[in-house]
Design an enzyme around this catalytic site. Structure first.
Site, mmCIF file in Angstrom:
data_model
loop_
_atom_site.group_PDB
_atom_site.id
_atom_site.type_symbol
_atom_site.label_atom_id
_atom_site.label_comp_id
_atom_site.label_asym_id
_atom_site.label_seq_id
_atom_site.Cartn_x
_atom_site.Cartn_y
_atom_site.Cartn_z
ATOM 1 N N HIS A 82 38.804 22.997 30.181
ATOM 2 C CA HIS A 82 39.943 23.872 29.867
ATOM 3 C C HIS A 82 40.069 24.950 30.945
ATOM 4 O O HIS A 82 41.166 25.198 31.466
ATOM 5 C CB HIS A 82 39.756 24.507 28.484
ATOM 6 C CG HIS A 82 40.649 25.681 28.222
ATOM 7 N ND1 HIS A 82 42.006 25.535 27.990
ATOM 8 C CD2 HIS A 82 40.407 27.010 28.158
ATOM 9 C CE1 HIS A 82 42.539 26.743 27.797
ATOM 10 N NE2 HIS A 82 41.590 27.653 27.898
ATOM 11 N N ASP A 84 62.901 27.398 55.733
ATOM 12 C CA ASP A 84 61.903 26.587 55.014
ATOM 13 C C ASP A 84 60.561 27.270 55.227
ATOM 14 O O ASP A 84 60.479 28.326 55.835
ATOM 15 C CB ASP A 84 61.870 25.142 55.551
ATOM 16 C CG ASP A 84 61.343 24.170 54.489
ATOM 17 O OD1 ASP A 84 60.268 24.454 53.925
ATOM 18 O OD2 ASP A 84 61.996 23.156 54.217
ATOM 19 N N TRP A 119 32.889 26.482 33.594
ATOM 20 C CA TRP A 119 33.623 26.392 34.876
ATOM 21 C C TRP A 119 32.862 27.116 35.977
ATOM 22 O O TRP A 119 33.068 26.847 37.152
ATOM 23 C CB TRP A 119 35.035 26.946 34.727
ATOM 24 C CG TRP A 119 35.160 28.433 34.864
ATOM 25 C CD1 TRP A 119 34.895 29.351 33.892
ATOM 26 C CD2 TRP A 119 35.579 29.173 36.014
ATOM 27 N NE1 TRP A 119 35.115 30.617 34.376
ATOM 28 C CE2 TRP A 119 35.542 30.546 35.667
ATOM 29 C CE3 TRP A 119 35.998 28.835 37.306
ATOM 30 C CZ2 TRP A 119 35.888 31.559 36.560
ATOM 31 C CZ3 TRP A 119 36.340 29.852 38.196
ATOM 32 C CH2 TRP A 119 36.283 31.190 37.812
ATOM 33 N N SER A 136 43.555 22.242 49.411
ATOM 34 C CA SER A 136 44.968 22.400 49.076
ATOM 35 C C SER A 136 45.355 23.874 49.064
ATOM 36 O O SER A 136 46.370 24.281 49.641
ATOM 37 C CB SER A 136 45.239 21.747 47.723
ATOM 38 O OG SER A 136 46.420 22.237 47.166
ATOM 39 N N SER A 137 44.528 24.707 48.401
ATOM 40 C CA SER A 137 44.850 26.136 48.289
ATOM 41 C C SER A 137 44.837 26.817 49.639
ATOM 42 O O SER A 137 45.713 27.627 49.947
ATOM 43 C CB SER A 137 43.835 26.844 47.406
ATOM 44 O OG SER A 137 43.865 26.328 46.125
ATOM 45 N N HIS A 144 35.401 36.818 41.982
ATOM 46 C CA HIS A 144 36.175 38.016 41.698
ATOM 47 C C HIS A 144 37.474 38.100 42.473
ATOM 48 O O HIS A 144 38.515 38.346 41.875
ATOM 49 C CB HIS A 144 35.378 39.311 41.749
ATOM 50 C CG HIS A 144 36.109 40.327 40.920
ATOM 51 N ND1 HIS A 144 36.070 40.338 39.553
ATOM 52 C CD2 HIS A 144 37.025 41.265 41.258
ATOM 53 C CE1 HIS A 144 36.898 41.252 39.092
ATOM 54 N NE2 HIS A 144 37.494 41.836 40.090
ATOM 55 N N GLU A 199 39.095 35.633 43.262
ATOM 56 C CA GLU A 199 39.874 34.627 42.546
ATOM 57 C C GLU A 199 40.632 35.253 41.379
ATOM 58 O O GLU A 199 41.784 34.912 41.108
ATOM 59 C CB GLU A 199 38.938 33.518 42.047
ATOM 60 C CG GLU A 199 39.562 32.501 41.100
ATOM 61 C CD GLU A 199 40.561 31.576 41.771
ATOM 62 O OE1 GLU A 199 40.614 31.557 43.013
ATOM 63 O OE2 GLU A 199 41.294 30.878 41.041
ATOM 64 N N TYR A 242 41.902 38.107 41.251
ATOM 65 C CA TYR A 242 43.104 38.762 41.766
ATOM 66 C C TYR A 242 44.076 37.755 42.356
ATOM 67 O O TYR A 242 45.277 37.996 42.372
ATOM 68 C CB TYR A 242 42.720 39.887 42.731
ATOM 69 C CG TYR A 242 42.077 40.982 41.931
ATOM 70 C CD1 TYR A 242 42.868 41.840 41.182
ATOM 71 C CD2 TYR A 242 40.705 41.070 41.797
ATOM 72 C CE1 TYR A 242 42.302 42.785 40.353
ATOM 73 C CE2 TYR A 242 40.131 42.019 40.976
ATOM 74 C CZ TYR A 242 40.926 42.868 40.254
ATOM 75 O OH TYR A 242 40.363 43.791 39.420
ATOM 76 N N SER A 283 57.319 43.046 39.421
ATOM 77 C CA SER A 283 57.987 44.048 40.248
ATOM 78 C C SER A 283 59.374 43.591 40.698
ATOM 79 O O SER A 283 60.159 44.407 41.189
ATOM 80 C CB SER A 283 57.128 44.367 41.480
ATOM 81 O OG SER A 283 55.834 44.753 41.082
ATOM 82 N N HIS A 311 29.578 42.606 38.945
ATOM 83 C CA HIS A 311 29.803 43.082 37.575
ATOM 84 C C HIS A 311 29.931 41.920 36.597
ATOM 85 O O HIS A 311 29.947 42.123 35.398
ATOM 86 C CB HIS A 311 31.005 44.030 37.481
ATOM 87 C CG HIS A 311 32.336 43.398 37.712
ATOM 88 N ND1 HIS A 311 33.358 44.024 38.377
ATOM 89 C CD2 HIS A 311 32.840 42.195 37.354
ATOM 90 C CE1 HIS A 311 34.407 43.236 38.423
ATOM 91 N NE2 HIS A 311 34.130 42.123 37.811
ATOM 92 N N HIS A 312 30.047 40.698 37.119
ATOM 93 C CA HIS A 312 30.041 39.519 36.245
ATOM 94 C C HIS A 312 28.621 39.135 35.837
ATOM 95 O O HIS A 312 28.433 38.210 35.064
ATOM 96 C CB HIS A 312 30.686 38.318 36.955
ATOM 97 C CG HIS A 312 32.139 38.512 37.231
ATOM 98 N ND1 HIS A 312 33.123 38.103 36.363
ATOM 99 C CD2 HIS A 312 32.784 39.083 38.270
ATOM 100 C CE1 HIS A 312 34.304 38.411 36.866
ATOM 101 N NE2 HIS A 312 34.130 39.000 38.021
ATOM 102 N N THR A 331 45.185 49.881 39.943
ATOM 103 C CA THR A 331 45.844 49.121 38.882
ATOM 104 C C THR A 331 46.679 50.064 38.014
ATOM 105 O O THR A 331 47.803 49.744 37.626
ATOM 106 C CB THR A 331 44.808 48.383 38.024
ATOM 107 O OG1 THR A 331 43.881 47.740 38.896
ATOM 108 C CG2 THR A 331 45.468 47.336 37.160
ATOM 109 N N LYS A 391 49.953 50.896 39.579
ATOM 110 C CA LYS A 391 50.971 49.859 39.383
ATOM 111 C C LYS A 391 51.651 50.007 38.029
ATOM 112 O O LYS A 391 52.886 49.977 37.928
ATOM 113 C CB LYS A 391 50.343 48.467 39.487
ATOM 114 C CG LYS A 391 50.051 48.084 40.907
ATOM 115 C CD LYS A 391 49.489 46.689 40.977
ATOM 116 C CE LYS A 391 49.599 46.155 42.378
ATOM 117 N NZ LYS A 391 50.968 45.874 42.805
ATOM 118 N N ARG A 447 30.102 33.647 23.460
ATOM 119 C CA ARG A 447 31.121 32.670 23.848
ATOM 120 C C ARG A 447 30.442 31.316 24.059
ATOM 121 O O ARG A 447 29.217 31.216 24.093
ATOM 122 C CB ARG A 447 31.849 33.135 25.101
ATOM 123 C CG ARG A 447 30.955 33.306 26.296
ATOM 124 C CD ARG A 447 31.642 34.024 27.429
ATOM 125 N NE ARG A 447 32.537 33.124 28.152
ATOM 126 C CZ ARG A 447 32.807 33.234 29.463
ATOM 127 N NH1 ARG A 447 32.279 34.219 30.163
ATOM 128 N NH2 ARG A 447 33.622 32.403 30.058
#
Lengths: 526, 296
Positions: A78, A107, A143, A170-171, A254, A256, A258, A269, A303-304, A329, A332, A451
């Protein structure tokens, strides 16, 4: 210049292969954008079905629907599918459609590479989904693929590693294309500080992708050699270190986070000023805040993993650095609110989605601030509090921003207005069921529910029942979204060129739908 | 220290306010908030949590108060004309500096709590905790006691063939036993994959990692049973390896230690083939039993 002449020539030259060959061979940014978005929507439903398997199992204590091993496969898949299959390709789809239209380019800069970066994806996800059919089932280590657990898995882990490599290629190719396009193909007068904010956030996201994805590739490659070629990067018995994997993974992971949210900030925006009929407040501080967030995203990864037993100095550094992210943040969010202030506000479906993103994402942002506080994180870590937190950021942040973007730009792309009444129903169903699903998970986490468990103690029952009911409502409501999108593509009231009376930007100067080739002659920005 | 006093007082005020916000269940057994703390550290964490909650809530109400006022008052349908302003340097500086100051205010008590958590010196008892797929092993290093602790909930309850008991999935065959009111140090490691040892009411969660020995400590005042779970995904039965800690008064604990050591000495053949346990029992005679209230 010769370009003006040839460009004029090409405008009447939009013949292309039809049928399957059109999609296989296309180098057109609109076609590729469409393919990315369709792919993303399909993956959204595949990943969503897996989420419903999870929620069905958690509806009641005890094991009813799946066994624990299949449950672990579902949570792993998932996440991988939603992150790499739904959200990232979704944003790349919007980038493909919108960046050339917004900066006045004909293009993307590298059209053939663009085709390739999309067509890698269906193969990558065939591998990933196919791993479910291998002996021992799909990947089940989460994951995050933490070693040594991921070293234990069967062939599915190898297929997952291979597919992560393909997604990464790809990315990175897509990101390079976006950087090159933005730096080289802006219309005359479109200086960097005049670019629409969606383009800015994507430019910064692209740099994050280029920097972060190879790190993930390194981590999973080391995992692969640990599994098959006798290395011991992560095996303490061979002099390796299991925590090293986590450091490398989150050094990717991390940024990722963002990568998954900055384009959403860009979308918000664009939408809010349109329906507030007022220019975006604090444009340059928005750009600086985004840059600041991107920089900070590289120095907060640990921090993870506060619970792995870092030295005190490390824990303090990562706590302070993480708390700092709240400042840009916050800027924003304040800017969006200030944009609304004294506007002339209307509530079309894209605006409803944008406003709810500001509101719900902030809940996720504030719970993120709570998670940054190391001593408190020891209680929240790896509980449902974290699950609630990142779904507030990723669903009511990224996914709902994309839904808003779809309603916002579909009339421009298709030339048809969507059904406003159905759109609003879809919005309210999504917003309400989302909160029913995920808000109770905060309480579950605080009460002590870890979890990634298939079964739970009895005191967690009530909130799990509510959460599961909400999840099924949320899933069903998305069928309405698919219906609205298909209906809009097929027909509907004719959209005007400007579509929204408060819309501002180059894309709205084009006809709706835009011709196959646009801005063959670059527009001049004042 | 003056700031500690102030932050304590602040945290207390925040706790009181948050409790009234959460309603009566805030300190309930398993309510809407973190569970009732049983150690000073868990108490600090709860106060910290409540303080952050309060700060977040205030920020939330203020920011979205402004937003919803604008959504109400500045609607086109009420005939509101859009203004044209697009920046204000003063405002932008203000809303950068104020959040920064709030963060500093949160960082101070957080740092203080973290420093106390990490101070594992002067422990009176040390227990080694090892995570296995999917059970825990506890070793009392100075007492020569060692045993495995596995889920006690029967399969029939998990598979819904029998009604679930009160402590479904949170019960074990052999709980780890510690004395009340003593600083107990846990050395946490793992034998196969990463696990995580968590007792919510102690405010203790630490990953059990192969090749690492992590340290945590708890000083529990009240005797009783305390329950938690493994919180790091560790494979198929990750959801089925609970942590249960039995806290006994010092005299009861001493009796328990003596009984464990006595039964070990009395046993000619260990009941289970557990080589580490045998080794521990063999060396036991040379190490003195923990004296009541002993200070080392």
């Amino acid at each position: 210049m010769a370009t003006a002449e040839t460009a004029h020539h090409e405008e009447h030259h939009d013949h292309h292969p039809t049928g399957m060959m059109r999609w296989l061979t296309t180098t057109n940014h609109k076609d590729i954008g469409t393919m990315y978005l369709v792919f993303s929507l399909v993956m959204f439903f595949v990943g969503g079905l897996m989420a419903l398997v999870i929620r069905a199992e958690l509806f009641q204590p005890g094991l009813q629907v799946v066994d624990p091993h299949l449950f672990n496969q579902m949570t792993t898949m998932h996440a991988l599918i939603m992150i790499f299959g739904a959200i990232m390709p979704g944003f790349v789809g919007f980038a493909n459609w919108q960046i050339p239209l917004m900066i006045g380019a004909p293009d993307m800069a590298l059209p053939r590479m663009n085709n390739w970066s999309f067509w890698i994806l269906p193969f990558a996800f065939t591998l990933l989904l196919g791993s479910l059919l291998t002996a021992g089932g799909g990947p089940a280590a989460g994951w995050t693929l933490y070693a040594p657990l991921s070293v234990q898995g069967g062939m599915a882990v190898d297929l997952t590693i291979l597919s992560i490599h393909m997604m990464g290629i790809s990315s990175v190719l897509g990101a390079i294309n976006i950087v090159v396009t933005i730096f080289n193909m802006r219309a005359p007068g479109m200086t960097l500080m005049k670019m629409p904010l969606f383009v800015w956030t994507w430019l910064i996201t692209a740099f994050l992708l280029i920097a972060a994805m190879p790190v993930l590739a390194g981590a999973v490659t080391m995992l692969l050699t640990d599994r098959h070629f006798g290395t011991a990067f992560f095996n303490p018995a061979g002099g390796g270190d299991p925590v090293l994997f986590q450091h490398i993974f989150w050094f990717f992971g991390h940024p990722e986070v963002y990568i998954l949210i900055l384009p959403a900030f860009g979308i918000i925006s664009q939408i809010i000023p349109t329906f507030a009929r007022k220019p975006l407040f604090g444009y340059s501080s928005m750009v600086f805040a985004t840059t600041g967030i991107a920089f900070l995203s590289f120095i907060v990864w640990a921090h993870h993993m506060f619970t792995v037993g870092m030295p005190l100095a490390g824990e303090l550094f990562f706590m302070y650095a993480t708390m700092l992210i709240a400042v840009p943040t916050g800027v924003k969010v304040f800017n969006w609110v200030a944009t609304l202030w004294r506007g002339s506000i209307t509530f079309e479906t894209p605006m409803l989605f944008a406003l709810s993103v500001v509101f719900l994402f902030t809940i996720g942002g504030l719970s993120g601030l709570m998670l940054a506080i190391t001593p408190a994180d020891f209680q929240y870590h790896d509980t449902y509090f974290v699950v609630a937190h990142f779904h507030y950021v990723l669903f009511s942040g990224s996914i709902m921003a994309m839904m808003g973007a779809a309603y916002y730009w579909l009339p421009k792309w298709t030339g048809h207005m969507y059904d406003e009444r159905l759109g609003k129903i879809h919005f309210w169903l999504t917003a309400i069921f989302f909160n029913i699903t995920f808000f109770p998970q905060h309480f579950l986490g605080l009460a002590g529910m870890p979890r990634r468990i298939p079964d739970y103690a009895l005191q967690f029952t009530e909130f799990n029942v509510i959460s599961s009911l909400g999840a099924f409502g949320l899933g069903l409501a998305q069928l309405l979204f698919a219906y609205i999108v298909i209906q809009t593509v097929r027909g509907g009231a004719k959209a005007t060129d400007r579509v929204w009376d408060g819309a501002d930007g180059l894309e709205w100067t084009l006809p709706s739908p835009p011709p196959y080739h646009t801005f063959a002659t670059p527009p001049v920005v004042k | 220290m003056q700031w500690t006093m102030m932050t304590r007082r602040l945290a207390f005020a925040a706790t009181a306010a948050t409790v009234s916000l959460w309603g009566a269940s805030a300190h309930g057994e398993w309510g809407l908030n973190l569970p009732q703390p049983s150690t000073p550290i868990a108490e600090d964490i709860l106060q910290l949590h409540n303080a952050i909650m309060l700060v977040c809530l205030i920020i939330f109400v203020v920011v979205f108060g402004v937003m919803f006022y604008a959504l109400y008052a500045h609607r086109k349908s009420r005939g509101h004309e859009a203004a044209t302003f697009s920046h204000s340097s003063t405002l932008e500086v203000v809303w950068t500096v104020i959040p920064f100051l709030i963060l500093v205010g949160l960082a101070v008590p957080s740092t203080a709590t973290l420093l106390r958590m990490e101070d594992t010196r002067d422990a009176e008892l040390t227990i080694k905790v090892t995570g296995y797929q999917w059970k825990w092993r506890y070793e009392y290093l100075d007492q020569g006691i060692a045993f495995f602790s596995s889920l006690a909930t029967p399969r029939s309850q998990i598979e819904n063939r029998e009604e679930k008991g009160e402590h479904y999935l949170l019960e074990v065959d052999n709980p780890v036993v510690i004395p009340a009111g003593k600083k107990v140090r846990f050395l946490i490691t793992a034998n196969d994959v990463i696990h995580s040892w968590w007792v919510p009411k102690f405010g203790v969660k630490k990953d059990a990692i192969p090749g690492y020995i992590n340290e945590v400590w708890a000083n529990v005042a009240e005797p009783g049973l305390y329950r938690g779970q493994c919180t790091e995904l560790c494979g198929k039965d990750h959801g089925f390896m609970p942590v249960v800690v039995e806290v006994k008064a010092q005299s009861d604990f001493d009796a328990w230690v003596a009984e464990q050591q006595g039964s070990a000495a009395a046993a000619t053949e260990p009941a289970q083939s557990d080589s580490a346990l045998v080794a521990a029992r063999e060396t036991m005679s040379s190490s003195p039993p923990l004296a009541a209230g002993a200070q080392r």
